[in-house]
Design an enzyme around this catalytic site. Sequence first.
Site, PDB file in Angstrom:
ATOM      1  N   ASP A  30       0.861  -1.177   0.000  1.00 12.18           N
ATOM      2  CA  ASP A  30       0.000   0.000   0.000  1.00 12.18           C
ATOM      3  C   ASP A  30       0.905   1.237   0.000  1.00 12.18           C
ATOM      4  O   ASP A  30       2.137   1.125   0.001  1.00 12.18           O
ATOM      5  CB  ASP A  30      -0.964  -0.029   1.177  1.00 12.18           C
ATOM      6  CG  ASP A  30      -0.250  -0.020   2.517  1.00 12.18           C
ATOM      7  OD1 ASP A  30       1.006   0.083   2.550  1.00 12.18           O
ATOM      8  OD2 ASP A  30      -0.918  -0.119   3.546  1.00 12.18           O
TER       9      ASP A  30
ATOM     10  N   CYS B   2      -7.374 -28.312  10.371  1.00 13.52           N
ATOM     11  CA  CYS B   2      -8.559 -29.179  10.389  1.00 13.52           C
ATOM     12  C   CYS B   2      -8.194 -30.641  10.157  1.00 13.52           C
ATOM     13  O   CYS B   2      -8.874 -31.540  10.636  1.00 13.52           O
ATOM     14  CB  CYS B   2      -9.592 -28.692   9.378  1.00 13.52           C
ATOM     15  SG  CYS B   2     -10.418 -27.183   9.950  1.00 13.52           S
TER      16      CYS B   2
END
Lengths: 379, 379
Positions: free
Chosen positions: A95, A312
């Site tokens: 940015d 997971c």
Amino acid sequence: MKFPVYYEHIHTCKQTGARYGILHTPHGDFETPIFMPVGTQATVKTLIPEEIKEVSDGLILGNTYHLWLQPGDEIVKEFGGIRGFMKWDGALLTDSGGFQVFSLSKTRKITEEGVHFSHYKSGEKLFMSPEDSIHVQNNLGADIIMSFDECPPFNSSYEYMAESVDRTIRWAKRGLKAHNRKNDQGLFGIIQGGGNKDLRLHCINELKDLDFSGFSIGGLSVGESKEEMYEMLEYLKDVMPKDKPRYLMGVGTPDYLLEASMAGIDMCDCVLPTRLARNGTALTSHGKVVIRNATYERDWGKLDDECDCYTCKNYTRAYLRHLVKCKEIEAAMLLSIHNIHFLTNLMARVRIEIENDNLKNFVQEFYKKYGYTKEEESI
Amino acid sequence: MKFPVYYEHIHTCKQTGARYGILHTPHGDFETPIFMPVGTQATVKTLIPEEIKEVSDGLILGNTYHLWLQPGDEIVKEFGGIRGFMKWDGALLTDSGGFQVFSLSKTRKITEEGVHFSHYKSGEKLFMSPEDSIHVQNNLGADIIMSFDECPPFNSSYEYMAESVDRTIRWAKRGLKAHNRKNDQGLFGIIQGGGNKDLRLHCINELKDLDFSGFSIGGLSVGESKEEMYEMLEYLKDVMPKDKPRYLMGVGTPDYLLEASMAGIDMCDCVLPTRLARNGTALTSHGKVVIRNATYERDWGKLDDECDCYTCKNYTRAYLRHLVKCKEIEAAMLLSIHNIHFLTNLMARVRIEIENDNLKNFVQEFYKKYGYTKEEESI
């Protein structure tokens, strides 16, 4: 002129107008719409580069403001830019520093030349001009860099906003002129104008024919209502240049990503997945999970029954809850892996649904399963 | 009786008397002397199991006190013990909780039955007996477990120490009786006695013929001087049972590891490498490196020019310093990887030097290079 960063359009969703395409950069080509994780200080918090590669599409963001102050852009340059410094072999975007200059400093004074402001920690007096921002970003060496802009509050007065947009346009032109690495860094122009459509259009018209590699939408997701944001995105959808990538800055909740995609946005970034992770919250296909809650104490399930990320695949909710309760850093590590993977995966699905001209249906199903209602907050 | 954990002796260093051997456990055989990283709360701080495997020899420690309180040993048991809970497929050792009962609680009352004390955070009144400790450790399911002992200050009065050692002996016998998983967990007896050789010998004589799989030395590295500690280790070298593994608890600075090895110790553990890492300090072959120091701002070198760990293979000192300056978690992650690897590697070298009957020479060279002098502190 051949841009180092350019957009290749492949398909427009007949149901929504969402764009499926490819963003070409010097360090990789990326299917869009894409979610980009944020590595503010030359590190995506708690992830080593191999893990970032595993859970993201390979395009991440660094923050100019932070790296300019620590360790300094000259040092980063010496070490091969952000990519060399942090050993990231993927692609990178920085940015302009503008947003932090305006949001992190207690005092600031805007002049035509640039912005006088104070260091967000030490209070030291600092100054940044559009040319400074581009110079710093040339040193940081990202594939995609941003024009230095002012980001005024969404509902500033028309007079202030008009003045600010014109200054942002002049700053964008100065930045373009100062840009010294046009061969390997693509500079984006930034569209400001808050909630005013005329000013947004004015900004687009002034910048669209200049040599920018793409266009960012600034000044959204800065405190305005969802309705205000969605209305502006819908308006911008038809007036933004079609042949360049469109980047909606600082957006990252699942619903914002979906709405942005439906509004023809190609790129989004947000600290959300890693910040939520450090607070012990997971994004899942059934809504957010505050893993600290006692209900997960003996839960053998994984965070998200539809997810195949490292976390997971390996850990129960009971173990993750234990780590959060103990304030163990590993909690943030494992939840960050999951949350970034979740958003990356969501965008991969979005791209498929665009190709299938089915994005609107998918979004409605997603909202229902996730548990969003119109009145509810994001996340 | 066949023990699930036993020691196989291979070679005694002719120069020092140090022991090279193999520690057999239900989840792996380990060359000794070995350094064991500490995973207090079912996680080695900042490392995922794959990384622990990479940088250690595969035998780690968990803390009974912490896991008993959070999430509770019954829950850990439900999830397959610590190994199942944290997905660690290597071998594991738990302490008895005794050290934390004595060191972390503001108030405590020792009775023949056990210890009344207060929760280290909430202040809640708690009680632990030798049988409780073994029961909790049976639930936690480590390969190697410890007798519940009292750990009085090194220089307690003879009267107090004598009384305490006799109680520790009675507690050890009660723990042995309570041990319910003799087939797959090896219980170690603990040798106490502070700085008193007669009491240490008395403790050894009372425990050596009982069915313990090994013996730990407690009550050292608890604030006594280096000379006092080394003198006691030298004494214990000749009187500890030779056919069982010898574990010096809580020791982990490079010089302590080397001196312990020369004194015939087979196993050591310490939080040092991960704790130092979180403070921004690295252990290297040329001494410790406080990476925050400004001198490393533009340093292209790796942490340790002799190291081939992940951190040293990938990152410059300049980048690591930047992460520490920014208080980024990744600093702790990368330094922990390096520090554990450093101590693991040091012990691998120690084993080679024992086989070569050259350990004394190696230790002297190491001290010289590391920068130790007799007067200096450890680390």
